[in-house]
Design a protein around this motif. Structure first.
Motif, PDB file in Angstrom:
ATOM      1  N   PRO A 193       0.830  -1.203   0.000  1.00  0.00           N
ATOM      2  CA  PRO A 193       0.000   0.000   0.000  1.00  0.00           C
ATOM      3  C   PRO A 193       0.867   1.257   0.000  1.00  0.00           C
ATOM      4  O   PRO A 193       2.080   1.210   0.213  1.00  0.00           O
ATOM      5  CB  PRO A 193      -0.765  -0.126   1.306  1.00  0.00           C
ATOM      6  N   HIS A 194       0.209   2.386  -0.251  1.00  0.00           N
ATOM      7  CA  HIS A 194       0.876   3.683  -0.115  1.00  0.00           C
ATOM      8  C   HIS A 194      -0.086   4.655   0.570  1.00  0.00           C
ATOM      9  O   HIS A 194      -1.285   4.385   0.681  1.00  0.00           O
ATOM     10  CB  HIS A 194       1.318   4.211  -1.479  1.00  0.00           C
ATOM     11  N   THR A 195       0.446   5.767   1.025  1.00  0.00           N
ATOM     12  CA  THR A 195      -0.358   6.737   1.768  1.00  0.00           C
ATOM     13  C   THR A 195      -1.512   7.247   0.925  1.00  0.00           C
ATOM     14  O   THR A 195      -1.344   7.560  -0.262  1.00  0.00           O
ATOM     15  CB  THR A 195       0.513   7.930   2.206  1.00  0.00           C
ATOM     16  N   CYS A 196      -2.690   7.314   1.545  1.00  0.00           N
ATOM     17  CA  CYS A 196      -3.889   7.786   0.840  1.00  0.00           C
ATOM     18  C   CYS A 196      -3.690   9.248   0.423  1.00  0.00           C
ATOM     19  O   CYS A 196      -3.427  10.114   1.274  1.00  0.00           O
ATOM     20  CB  CYS A 196      -5.108   7.655   1.739  1.00  0.00           C
ATOM     21  N   PRO A 197      -3.804   9.562  -0.881  1.00  0.00           N
ATOM     22  CA  PRO A 197      -3.584  10.938  -1.317  1.00  0.00           C
ATOM     23  C   PRO A 197      -4.705  11.891  -0.928  1.00  0.00           C
ATOM     24  O   PRO A 197      -4.480  13.098  -0.821  1.00  0.00           O
ATOM     25  CB  PRO A 197      -3.483  10.793  -2.845  1.00  0.00           C
ATOM     26  N   GLN A 198      -5.915  11.354  -0.698  1.00  0.00           N
ATOM     27  CA  GLN A 198      -7.034  12.253  -0.398  1.00  0.00           C
ATOM     28  C   GLN A 198      -6.959  12.813   1.011  1.00  0.00           C
ATOM     29  O   GLN A 198      -7.257  13.978   1.239  1.00  0.00           O
ATOM     30  CB  GLN A 198      -8.373  11.524  -0.612  1.00  0.00           C
ATOM     31  N   CYS A 199      -6.569  11.980   1.977  1.00  0.00           N
ATOM     32  CA  CYS A 199      -6.497  12.447   3.364  1.00  0.00           C
ATOM     33  C   CYS A 199      -5.062  12.617   3.826  1.00  0.00           C
ATOM     34  O   CYS A 199      -4.817  12.949   4.995  1.00  0.00           O
ATOM     35  CB  CYS A 199      -7.235  11.495   4.298  1.00  0.00           C
ATOM     36  N   ASP A 200      -4.108  12.347   2.917  1.00  0.00           N
ATOM     37  CA  ASP A 200      -2.688  12.451   3.239  1.00  0.00           C
ATOM     38  C   ASP A 200      -2.304  11.566   4.423  1.00  0.00           C
ATOM     39  O   ASP A 200      -1.489  11.929   5.262  1.00  0.00           O
ATOM     40  CB  ASP A 200      -2.318  13.916   3.519  1.00  0.00           C
ATOM     41  N   GLY A 201      -2.962  10.403   4.510  1.00  0.00           N
ATOM     42  CA  GLY A 201      -2.621   9.441   5.547  1.00  0.00           C
ATOM     43  C   GLY A 201      -3.237   9.712   6.898  1.00  0.00           C
ATOM     44  O   GLY A 201      -2.927   9.014   7.870  1.00  0.00           O
ATOM     45  N   ALA A 202      -4.138  10.701   6.977  1.00  0.00           N
ATOM     46  CA  ALA A 202      -4.753  11.002   8.277  1.00  0.00           C
ATOM     47  C   ALA A 202      -5.871  10.028   8.608  1.00  0.00           C
ATOM     48  O   ALA A 202      -6.173   9.781   9.767  1.00  0.00           O
ATOM     49  CB  ALA A 202      -5.300  12.434   8.293  1.00  0.00           C
ATOM     50  N   GLY A 203      -6.515   9.497   7.594  1.00  0.00           N
ATOM     51  CA  GLY A 203      -7.653   8.602   7.832  1.00  0.00           C
ATOM     52  C   GLY A 203      -8.963   9.347   7.913  1.00  0.00           C
ATOM     53  O   GLY A 203     -10.022   8.733   8.009  1.00  0.00           O
ATOM     54  N   TYR A 204      -8.925  10.673   7.870  1.00  0.00           N
ATOM     55  CA  TYR A 204     -10.146  11.478   7.931  1.00  0.00           C
ATOM     56  C   TYR A 204      -9.984  12.730   7.099  1.00  0.00           C
ATOM     57  O   TYR A 204      -8.868  13.160   6.773  1.00  0.00           O
ATOM     58  CB  TYR A 204     -10.485  11.851   9.378  1.00  0.00           C
ATOM     59  N   VAL A 205     -11.106  13.314   6.736  1.00  0.00           N
ATOM     60  CA  VAL A 205     -11.116  14.580   6.010  1.00  0.00           C
ATOM     61  C   VAL A 205     -12.014  15.543   6.768  1.00  0.00           C
ATOM     62  O   VAL A 205     -12.903  15.133   7.519  1.00  0.00           O
ATOM     63  CB  VAL A 205     -11.625  14.398   4.569  1.00  0.00           C
ATOM     64  N   THR A 206     -11.776  16.841   6.581  1.00  0.00           N
ATOM     65  CA  THR A 206     -12.553  17.860   7.270  1.00  0.00           C
ATOM     66  C   THR A 206     -13.778  18.217   6.437  1.00  0.00           C
ATOM     67  O   THR A 206     -13.683  18.443   5.232  1.00  0.00           O
ATOM     68  CB  THR A 206     -11.711  19.119   7.516  1.00  0.00           C
ATOM     69  N   ALA A 207     -14.936  18.263   7.100  1.00  0.00           N
ATOM     70  CA  ALA A 207     -16.191  18.593   6.413  1.00  0.00           C
ATOM     71  C   ALA A 207     -16.914  19.659   7.199  1.00  0.00           C
ATOM     72  O   ALA A 207     -16.966  19.626   8.434  1.00  0.00           O
ATOM     73  CB  ALA A 207     -17.068  17.344   6.267  1.00  0.00           C
ATOM     74  N   GLY A 208     -17.472  20.622   6.498  1.00  0.00           N
ATOM     75  CA  GLY A 208     -18.256  21.666   7.138  1.00  0.00           C
ATOM     76  C   GLY A 208     -19.676  21.209   7.370  1.00  0.00           C
ATOM     77  O   GLY A 208     -20.259  20.481   6.559  1.00  0.00           O
ATOM     78  N   VAL A 209     -20.256  21.618   8.483  1.00  0.00           N
ATOM     79  CA  VAL A 209     -21.640  21.245   8.802  1.00  0.00           C
ATOM     80  C   VAL A 209     -22.505  22.479   8.973  1.00  0.00           C
ATOM     81  O   VAL A 209     -23.580  22.418   9.558  1.00  0.00           O
ATOM     82  CB  VAL A 209     -21.692  20.376  10.084  1.00  0.00           C
ATOM     83  N   GLY A 210     -22.051  23.609   8.475  1.00  0.00           N
ATOM     84  CA  GLY A 210     -22.859  24.817   8.558  1.00  0.00           C
ATOM     85  C   GLY A 210     -22.183  25.890   9.381  1.00  0.00           C
ATOM     86  O   GLY A 210     -21.646  25.629  10.452  1.00  0.00           O
TER      87      GLY A 210
END
Length: 398
Positions: A193-210
């Motif tokens: 495997p290699h580091t996830c490019p979408q989350c840069d290996g964090a395992g999570y992404v930031t999402a706005g909820v309002g």
């Protein structure tokens, strides 16, 4: 809810004391007493079809898991104080101070800043809300949140007598598990495997909820694994999940009713990353019996009798389920359809006591009479010819 489930953003606004119906200053014993009372009133085993009580039970369990533990309670109280006052967070965290001045704050970032290298808020709440799991996905990389296994539903058919006495049955279950080919990684065996490019290996992404509020969510690309494979596993198509069949032994308690739902803790789907297994819910179907019926904790039986036994009185032997016969004394002049109660010969109750056997007498009219019997019945008819049986019927009809 287990402390390994991770902190949810709405916990900061939940009043667990109100859920349990106690004051913030309540003693540990008072909290435990309130929890036990509410758990009994709302337990799914006692209310198998009441969804509202199921949700209430979950809320009560979640509240007690936190405020019922002295260490967790102290940290929860401090977190609530900081949330309400906004005194411990940059820009304010609670009330009017949150997000002031058009700034946007990520809750994980706030806790990370407060923690710093020397611990602080992030470390203080880490073990309470998921071992550093943060609000949505975790502060540090390389940490994967433990996830509870899925609950599993099945049904089982048992005999009438087994339902009364209790029985241990074997259940063949098929549930989700880690893929055997890739061992749950989701990658083709033999590849790296290699580091996830979408989350840069964090395992999570930031999402706005309002507004100015944002939280962390599991990365949709890697599913929180932090790593991805260019070649997905051909067996599970990159999901890392498969199915497994297993046989378990389940104890069905004495006195179970037809259609009752039994909960077996920890017998459901396996958890991930050290998370607990889910629960198994078994809907019990009870087969009928050729002689006995059931009415709550009582057994029922229809007893065929002759006219003379009711008119003159008799002693009648009755079978019991799994026990010795009993003798029923029928008084002279007993009407057809009367129900007699034989105490202690019914089904077991929740407290271990047994219900009663309800015996209903029913006159059987012979289809054919021999000459002697016909003469006796005709003599009886002649002797009773002066008795106006249906006079009251016509008088009442008007």
């Amino acid at each position: 809810m287990s402390s390994t489930d991770g902190f949810r953003a709405d916990w900061a606004q939940k009043d667990f004391y109100a859920v349990l119906g106690v004051s913030k200053d309540a003693t540990t014993d008072a909290i435990k007493k309130a929890y036990r009372k509410l758990a009994r009133e709302n337990h799914p085993d006692s209310h198998p079809d009441d969804t509202a009580k199921h949700e209430r039970f979950k809320a009560v369990a979640e509240a007690y898991d936190v405020v019922g533990d002295p260490d967790k309670r102290a940290k929860y109280d401090e977190m609530r104080r900081l949330y309400a006052s906004g005194g411990g967070f940059p820009g304010g965290f609670g009330g009017a101070g949150f997000g002031g001045g058009g700034q946007t704050f990520n809750l994980d970032d706030l806790l990370r800043q407060q923690g710093g290298a020397g611990g602080g808020i992030g470390d203080m709440f880490g073990d309470l809300f998921g071992g550093g799991g943060g609000f949505g996905g975790g502060f540090g990389r390389g940490r994967r949140r433990a996830t509870a296994g899925a609950d599993v539903e099945t049904s089982a058919t048992i005999g009438f007598a087994d339902a009364l006495d209790g029985v241990t049955i074997s259940l063949r279950l098929t549930s989700e598990s880690a893929c055997e080919s890739c061992r749950g990684t989701g990658g083709k065996p033999g590849t790296k495997p290699h580091t996830c490019p979408q989350c840069d290996g964090a395992g999570y992404v930031t999402a706005g909820v309002g507004g100015a509020f944002s939280i962390n969510e599991t990365c949709p690309a890697c599913g929180g694994r932090q790593m991805v494979y260019d070649d997905p596993c051909p067996t599970c198509h990159g999901t890392g999940r498969g199915s497994s069949a297993r046989t378990i032994s389940a104890r069905i308690p004495a006195g179970v009713k037809d259609g009752q739902r039994i909960r077996l803790r920890g017998k459901g789907g396996p958890g991930e990353n050290g998370g607990p297994a889910g629960d198994l819910y078994v809907t019990v179907k009870v087969q009928g019996h050729p002689v006995f019926g059931r009415k709550g904790e009582h057994l029922t039986i229809d007893v065929p009798v002759s006219f003379d036994e009711l008119a003159l009185g008799a002693e009648i032997k009755l079978p019991t389920l799994g026990g010795a016969p009993v003798t029923l004394k029928v008084p002279a002049g007993t009407p057809n359809g009367r129900t007699f109660r034989v105490r202690g010969k019914g089904a077991p109750g929740p407290d271990g006591s047994r219900g009663d056997l309800l015996a209903t007498v029913e006159v059987q009219v012979p289809a054919v009479l021999n000459a002697e019997a016909r003469a006796a019945v005709e003599a009886y008819r002649a002797a009773m010819s002066g008795t106006p049986l249906r006079t009251k019927l016509f008088d009442t009809a008007g």
